[in-house]
Motif scaffolding. Structure first.
Motif, PDB file in Angstrom:
ATOM      1  N   ILE A 239       0.832  -1.211   0.000  1.00  0.00           N
ATOM      2  CA  ILE A 239       0.000   0.000   0.000  1.00  0.00           C
ATOM      3  C   ILE A 239       0.862   1.254   0.000  1.00  0.00           C
ATOM      4  O   ILE A 239       0.623   2.202  -0.767  1.00  0.00           O
ATOM      5  CB  ILE A 239      -0.953  -0.016   1.202  1.00  0.00           C
ATOM      6  N   ILE A 240       1.885   1.256   0.850  1.00  0.00           N
ATOM      7  CA  ILE A 240       2.758   2.430   0.901  1.00  0.00           C
ATOM      8  C   ILE A 240       3.485   2.624  -0.419  1.00  0.00           C
ATOM      9  O   ILE A 240       3.565   3.743  -0.952  1.00  0.00           O
ATOM     10  CB  ILE A 240       3.752   2.292   2.070  1.00  0.00           C
ATOM     11  N   VAL A 287      -4.916  13.585   1.205  1.00  0.00           N
ATOM     12  CA  VAL A 287      -5.793  12.530   0.682  1.00  0.00           C
ATOM     13  C   VAL A 287      -5.010  11.223   0.532  1.00  0.00           C
ATOM     14  O   VAL A 287      -5.507  10.140   0.866  1.00  0.00           O
ATOM     15  CB  VAL A 287      -6.405  12.961  -0.658  1.00  0.00           C
ATOM     16  N   ILE A 288      -3.783  11.309   0.034  1.00  0.00           N
ATOM     17  CA  ILE A 288      -2.951  10.112  -0.107  1.00  0.00           C
ATOM     18  C   ILE A 288      -2.698   9.469   1.252  1.00  0.00           C
ATOM     19  O   ILE A 288      -2.788   8.247   1.411  1.00  0.00           O
ATOM     20  CB  ILE A 288      -1.618  10.474  -0.798  1.00  0.00           C
ATOM     21  N   PHE A 289      -2.389  10.284   2.257  1.00  0.00           N
ATOM     22  CA  PHE A 289      -2.140   9.749   3.599  1.00  0.00           C
ATOM     23  C   PHE A 289      -3.393   9.089   4.175  1.00  0.00           C
ATOM     24  O   PHE A 289      -3.323   7.990   4.740  1.00  0.00           O
ATOM     25  CB  PHE A 289      -1.675  10.873   4.519  1.00  0.00           C
ATOM     26  N   VAL A 290      -4.532   9.745   4.046  1.00  0.00           N
ATOM     27  CA  VAL A 290      -5.778   9.193   4.587  1.00  0.00           C
ATOM     28  C   VAL A 290      -6.118   7.879   3.887  1.00  0.00           C
ATOM     29  O   VAL A 290      -6.558   6.912   4.524  1.00  0.00           O
ATOM     30  CB  VAL A 290      -6.921  10.214   4.446  1.00  0.00           C
ATOM     31  N   LEU A 291      -5.911   7.821   2.584  1.00  0.00           N
ATOM     32  CA  LEU A 291      -6.201   6.600   1.833  1.00  0.00           C
ATOM     33  C   LEU A 291      -5.316   5.456   2.310  1.00  0.00           C
ATOM     34  O   LEU A 291      -5.795   4.338   2.541  1.00  0.00           O
ATOM     35  CB  LEU A 291      -5.992   6.859   0.344  1.00  0.00           C
ATOM     36  N   ALA A 292      -4.013   5.706   2.459  1.00  0.00           N
ATOM     37  CA  ALA A 292      -3.093   4.659   2.910  1.00  0.00           C
ATOM     38  C   ALA A 292      -3.407   4.228   4.340  1.00  0.00           C
ATOM     39  O   ALA A 292      -3.482   3.029   4.647  1.00  0.00           O
ATOM     40  CB  ALA A 292      -1.652   5.155   2.808  1.00  0.00           C
ATOM     41  N   PHE A 293      -3.596   5.202   5.224  1.00  0.00           N
ATOM     42  CA  PHE A 293      -3.865   4.885   6.628  1.00  0.00           C
ATOM     43  C   PHE A 293      -5.186   4.145   6.782  1.00  0.00           C
ATOM     44  O   PHE A 293      -5.292   3.209   7.584  1.00  0.00           O
ATOM     45  CB  PHE A 293      -3.881   6.179   7.438  1.00  0.00           C
ATOM     46  N   GLY A 294      -6.190   4.541   6.012  1.00  0.00           N
ATOM     47  CA  GLY A 294      -7.486   3.890   6.112  1.00  0.00           C
ATOM     48  C   GLY A 294      -7.458   2.438   5.686  1.00  0.00           C
ATOM     49  O   GLY A 294      -8.025   1.569   6.363  1.00  0.00           O
ATOM     50  N   VAL A 295      -6.776   2.151   4.583  1.00  0.00           N
ATOM     51  CA  VAL A 295      -6.712   0.768   4.096  1.00  0.00           C
ATOM     52  C   VAL A 295      -5.941  -0.110   5.069  1.00  0.00           C
ATOM     53  O   VAL A 295      -6.359  -1.221   5.413  1.00  0.00           O
ATOM     54  CB  VAL A 295      -6.081   0.727   2.694  1.00  0.00           C
ATOM     55  N   ILE A 296      -4.789   0.383   5.541  1.00  0.00           N
ATOM     56  CA  ILE A 296      -3.968  -0.407   6.461  1.00  0.00           C
ATOM     57  C   ILE A 296      -4.702  -0.623   7.780  1.00  0.00           C
ATOM     58  O   ILE A 296      -4.718  -1.739   8.325  1.00  0.00           O
ATOM     59  CB  ILE A 296      -2.619   0.286   6.696  1.00  0.00           C
ATOM     60  N   LEU A 297      -5.324   0.414   8.313  1.00  0.00           N
ATOM     61  CA  LEU A 297      -6.040   0.290   9.586  1.00  0.00           C
ATOM     62  C   LEU A 297      -7.209  -0.680   9.469  1.00  0.00           C
ATOM     63  O   LEU A 297      -7.444  -1.488  10.372  1.00  0.00           O
ATOM     64  CB  LEU A 297      -6.523   1.664  10.041  1.00  0.00           C
ATOM     65  N   THR A 298      -7.935  -0.628   8.353  1.00  0.00           N
ATOM     66  CA  THR A 298      -9.062  -1.547   8.162  1.00  0.00           C
ATOM     67  C   THR A 298      -8.589  -2.995   8.151  1.00  0.00           C
ATOM     68  O   THR A 298      -9.198  -3.870   8.783  1.00  0.00           O
ATOM     69  CB  THR A 298      -9.784  -1.225   6.846  1.00  0.00           C
TER      70      THR A 298
END
Length: 309
Positions: A239-240, A287-298
């Motif tokens: 993801i990163i 937006v890029i940070f939120v997208l990455a953090f959201g997928v990993i956290l989920t």
């Protein structure tokens, strides 16, 4: 003569219980913890907070920043280039992430056992990892040339109708750029899975073989569950790397033609350093940070929930 036994003297205990030794952090240990934390704060956390602040401003990098509130984020929803870059980034994440994970796991399973020559193939697959992304892009730029390797092979196979400019075609540019990124990523994922596979207890497979389990059953019931921790690392890496993919795309197509291979990372760069809209580019970075953090956290929440079940 009578011997007299005397009990050893015992120090009276304090009313608060036995006396405990105080533990103090040595200056060396304190410096070992604080120095990396200060460096991380200065080079990572503070710039990140500044980026969030700049996302609420209009700034060209020279004149004073002007607060615009959520104006940059509101503009994102009406920006067709952002919508195209967002969809391309999601497609890149699915294709690049999925194929690199499957390819890395497949190569790890294929090259797991120590056989004659297996070290050479492992090294050959890992070699692209040591290349810089720009060098990788230059190699594949030559491969994709009209007279390059791809069109030459197609001509030799009698598929002349398939020959065209892969990077200049809006229908194939994004997929053509994914290939060199996969060429470099699969070897890295292979190494991660090799480490995980070598850590599985071989007696599990021996017991499964005695019970009559097939190879597929062993893979689904033993291998995959035992690789759960490795999968978490692989997912985070994919993801990163997917969301920060920039060098290969920029060196090959610069997001073109006509934004056909535009990613959020390339759009953020062009917006910041070509259009000089650093406030809007900072909103893209958020937006890029939120997208990455959201997928990993989920994924991590679901993984921990399944582990506790």
């Amino acid at each position: 003569m009578t011997a007299t036994l005397t009990a050893p003297a015992v120090a009276p205990s304090s009313p608060t219980g036995p006396r405990r030794r105080r533990r103090t952090l040595s200056p060396a240990l304190l410096a070992f913890v604080l120095v990396p934390l200060l460096v991380e704060t200065f080079w990572v956390f503070w710039p990140a907070l500044q980026g969030v602040y700049l996302s609420f401003t209009s700034w060209d990098g020279v004149s004073p920043a002007v607060i615009v509130g959520f104006g940059n984020y509101a503009e994102l929803f009406s920006d067709p280039t952002f919508g195209k870059a967002f969809l391309d980034t999601v497609l890149w994440l699915v294709l690049f992430g999925g194929l690199s994970a499957l390819g890395g796991l497949g190569m790890a399973l294929l090259l797991l056992k120590d056989r004659k020559g297996v070290g050479f193939y492992r090294a050959a697959l890992f070699t692209p990892v040591v290349f810089s992304l720009v060098a990788t892009a230059l190699i594949w730029q030559a491969v994709y040339q009209p007279d390059g390797l791809v069109n030459t092979v197609l001509g030799a196979l009698g598929l002349d109708s398939w020959q065209h400019s892969w990077l200049a075609d809006a229908n194939t540019s994004l997929y053509a750029v994914i290939v060199p990124a996969l060429w470099r990523q699969i070897g890295y994922i292979m190494v991660l899975y090799l480490a995980g596979l070598k850590g599985i207890d071989p007696t599990l497979y021996e017991a499964a073989t005695v019970d009559g389990a097939s190879k597929w059953q062993q893979f689904t019931k033993i291998t995959l569950p035992q690789l759960s921790s490795v999968n978490s690392v692989v997912l985070s890496v994919i993801i990163i790397d997917s969301l920060r993919s920039f060098d290969v795309v920029w060196a090959l197509t610069r997001g073109g033609p006509y934004h056909s291979s535009e990613l959020l990372s390339t759009y953020m760069y062009s917006t910041a350093f070509q259009s000089l809209r650093l406030g809007y580019a900072s909103a893209l970075a958020v937006v890029i940070f939120v997208l990455a953090f959201g997928v990993i956290l989920t994924y991590l929440v679901r993984a921990f929930r399944d582990a506790d079940a």
